[in-house]
Design a protein around this motif. Structure first.
Motif, short mmCIF file in Angstrom:
data_model
loop_
_atom_site.label_atom_id
_atom_site.label_comp_id
_atom_site.label_asym_id
_atom_site.label_seq_id
_atom_site.Cartn_x
_atom_site.Cartn_y
_atom_site.Cartn_z
N VAL A 111 -127.53 -39.79 52.11
CA VAL A 111 -128.98 -39.92 52.18
C VAL A 111 -129.33 -41.35 51.77
O VAL A 111 -128.87 -41.83 50.72
CB VAL A 111 -129.69 -38.93 51.24
CG1 VAL A 111 -131.19 -39.22 51.18
CG2 VAL A 111 -129.46 -37.50 51.71
N THR A 112 -130.10 -42.04 52.61
CA THR A 112 -130.48 -43.43 52.32
C THR A 112 -131.99 -43.50 52.12
O THR A 112 -132.76 -43.11 53.00
CB THR A 112 -130.09 -44.36 53.48
OG1 THR A 112 -128.67 -44.30 53.66
CG2 THR A 112 -130.50 -45.80 53.18
N ASP A 113 -132.41 -43.97 50.95
CA ASP A 113 -133.83 -44.19 50.71
C ASP A 113 -134.12 -45.66 50.98
O ASP A 113 -133.59 -46.55 50.31
CB ASP A 113 -134.22 -43.83 49.27
CG ASP A 113 -135.73 -43.69 49.12
OD1 ASP A 113 -136.42 -44.72 49.26
OD2 ASP A 113 -136.22 -42.56 48.89
N HIS A 114 -134.95 -45.91 51.98
CA HIS A 114 -135.15 -47.27 52.47
C HIS A 114 -136.04 -48.12 51.56
O HIS A 114 -136.21 -49.32 51.81
CB HIS A 114 -135.73 -47.23 53.89
CG HIS A 114 -134.88 -46.44 54.83
ND1 HIS A 114 -133.64 -46.86 55.26
CD2 HIS A 114 -135.08 -45.22 55.42
CE1 HIS A 114 -133.12 -45.95 56.07
NE2 HIS A 114 -133.96 -44.94 56.17
N ARG A 115 -136.58 -47.54 50.52
CA ARG A 115 -137.41 -48.30 49.58
C ARG A 115 -136.60 -48.88 48.42
O ARG A 115 -137.11 -49.69 47.65
CB ARG A 115 -138.52 -47.40 49.02
CG ARG A 115 -139.48 -46.88 50.07
CD ARG A 115 -140.27 -45.69 49.57
NE ARG A 115 -139.40 -44.53 49.35
CZ ARG A 115 -139.83 -43.34 48.91
NH1 ARG A 115 -141.11 -43.18 48.63
NH2 ARG A 115 -138.99 -42.33 48.75
N ARG A 141 -136.18 -41.05 39.91
CA ARG A 141 -136.11 -41.92 38.74
C ARG A 141 -136.02 -43.39 39.17
O ARG A 141 -136.68 -44.27 38.59
CB ARG A 141 -134.90 -41.54 37.88
CG ARG A 141 -134.88 -42.25 36.52
CD ARG A 141 -133.64 -41.89 35.71
NE ARG A 141 -133.59 -40.45 35.45
CZ ARG A 141 -132.68 -39.64 35.96
NH1 ARG A 141 -131.74 -40.11 36.77
NH2 ARG A 141 -132.69 -38.35 35.67
N ALA A 142 -135.21 -43.66 40.19
CA ALA A 142 -135.05 -45.04 40.68
C ALA A 142 -136.36 -45.55 41.28
O ALA A 142 -136.74 -46.72 41.07
CB ALA A 142 -133.94 -45.11 41.72
N LEU A 143 -137.07 -44.69 42.03
CA LEU A 143 -138.35 -45.09 42.62
C LEU A 143 -139.39 -45.35 41.54
O LEU A 143 -140.16 -46.32 41.61
CB LEU A 143 -138.84 -44.01 43.59
CG LEU A 143 -138.06 -43.88 44.89
CD1 LEU A 143 -138.40 -42.58 45.59
CD2 LEU A 143 -138.34 -45.07 45.81
N ARG A 144 -139.40 -44.50 40.54
CA ARG A 144 -140.36 -44.66 39.44
C ARG A 144 -140.07 -45.94 38.66
O ARG A 144 -140.98 -46.68 38.29
CB ARG A 144 -140.28 -43.43 38.53
CG ARG A 144 -141.30 -43.43 37.42
CD ARG A 144 -141.30 -42.07 36.72
NE ARG A 144 -142.21 -41.15 37.37
CZ ARG A 144 -142.24 -39.85 37.14
NH1 ARG A 144 -141.39 -39.31 36.29
NH2 ARG A 144 -143.11 -39.08 37.74
N THR A 145 -138.78 -46.23 38.43
CA THR A 145 -138.39 -47.45 37.72
C THR A 145 -138.80 -48.68 38.52
O THR A 145 -139.31 -49.66 37.96
CB THR A 145 -136.87 -47.47 37.47
OG1 THR A 145 -136.52 -46.34 36.66
CG2 THR A 145 -136.45 -48.73 36.75
N ALA A 146 -138.59 -48.65 39.85
CA ALA A 146 -138.97 -49.78 40.70
C ALA A 146 -140.47 -49.99 40.67
O ALA A 146 -140.96 -51.13 40.61
CB ALA A 146 -138.49 -49.54 42.13
#
Length: 358
Positions: free
Chosen positions: A317-321, A344-349
């Protein structure tokens, strides 16, 4: 360096909100009580982080005092070891507090309404929409959230053409908002006899659930139609006119609900979805006015943006953000509801971006 005066102001506001919620005139005002309740929950988490940080600062000062006094060599040796350990922990606690001091979206504490719609890909897109629904159902179960299906339209060979459901629990919208956008799947469909890989898509929209006190709907603005509910292929699944279609005349928004056998329950669920869409419409308008010249790198609402690809042949699964190690994840784990690392990674970014703007 964290502004200690700001920390004192936050603690003072938390005590103020706590006192306000205990006042009789506030308890009889549902709108104000709901707003204060959300603020209280948000502030409590920040105050707890402040108290952890301040306790470490006090402990550090005490240890430094013991070392400077130098009255007992063994005590000084122990104090130096404790101080070294504390100073290793302090940056992590301070960074956690910095993130918590970033102004939160006031909607994050709300429940969420999630709408999944099959996109390009026909029957395979509907099957993928079903996979996404199961993924979110498992994620909700892991978090102890309550999931309630509000409306659904089954696909001809399985899955869903569309499914709308609510998620009720702590930080439901604040967690799920990162799922809004286009989800793309690459795999060999069950309907494909030649073994060729197809690309299909489904769109996900995540809305903060509005309470009745948030959105006042004039009954005169509603056109309500009732009809017989139907299943895949149009066959009737009910013998009474229990399905409900509500049209909001001022905006043209249309909401249908047919999952319940009771017309009253279908109407109630349809109104919940309508309130959420009206609330989101107004919220989006306000946000556009505030940030017309600025776009966040972390999409949390644009349902037209391609955010993620689920590649079955590669098990990925690839998250493009996201970038680097955060970008790719194991398909089997994600599709089974393990979304914690991605979110968690999206929230940190998002936090890092907002910190840079402070």
């Amino acid at each position: 360096m964290i502004d200690l005066d700001k920390l004192e102001r936050i603690k003072a506001r938390w005590h103020e909100v706590t006192a306000l919620m205990a006042q009789p005139e506030v308890a009889t005002d549902p709108a104000r009580m709901a707003a204060l309740g959300r603020e209280h929950v948000e502030l409590r988490e920040v105050v707890e982080a402040i108290e952890r940080y301040e306790a470490l600062l006090r402990e550090r000062d005490d240890l430094r005092g013991l070392i400077e006094a130098g009255e007992d060599a063994e005590l000084v040796r122990m104090a130096r070891a404790e101080l070294e350990d504390l100073e290793e922990r302090l940056p992590e606690v301070e960074e956690d507090l910095r993130f918590r001091l970033i102004p939160k979206d006031p909607e994050d504490a709300r429940n969420a309404i999630v709408e999944i719609r099959a996109g390009t890909g026909g029957d395979e897109a509907a099957l993928f929409a079903g996979d996404l629904f199961r993924m979110y159902a498992r994620f909700a179960e892991q978090r102890g959230w309550k999931l309630e299906v509000l409306d659904s339209s089954p696909g001809a060979v399985g899955g869903f053409k569309e499914i709308i459901f609510s998620l009720s629990g702590p930080d439901a919208y604040g967690t799920m908002k990162y799922e809004s956008g286009v989800h793309r799947v690459q795999r060999v469909p069950v309907t494909e006899s030649g073994g060729r890989i197809h690309t299909s898509a489904a769109t996900v929209a995540v809305l903060p659930e509005a309470e009745e006190v948030d959105v006042q709907i004039n009954p005169a603005d509603l056109k309500i139609d009732v009809y017989r509910s139907s299943g895949p292929g149009g066959q009737s699944v009910n013998t009474t006119d229990s399905a409900v279609r509500i049209t909001h005349l001022p905006t043209g928004l249309v909401v249908t609900c047919q999952d319940e056998k009771s017309q009253h329950k279908n109407k109630e669920k349809a109104l919940r979805v309508l309130r959420a869409r009206l609330y989101e419409q107004e919220r989006a308008r306000r946000e556009a006015e505030r940030s017309a010249a600025r776009r966040s790198m972390v999409s949390t609402g644009d349902r037209s943006a391609k955010i993620r690809t689920y590649n079955w042949p590669q098990g990925r699964v690839t998250d493009h953000r996201l970038e680097g190690d955060d970008k790719n994840h194991a398909l089997e784990q994600v599709i089974d509801g393990d979304l914690d690392d991605i979110i968690r990674a999206l929230r940190t970014a998002e936090h890092a971006e907002r910190l840079a703007r402070l």
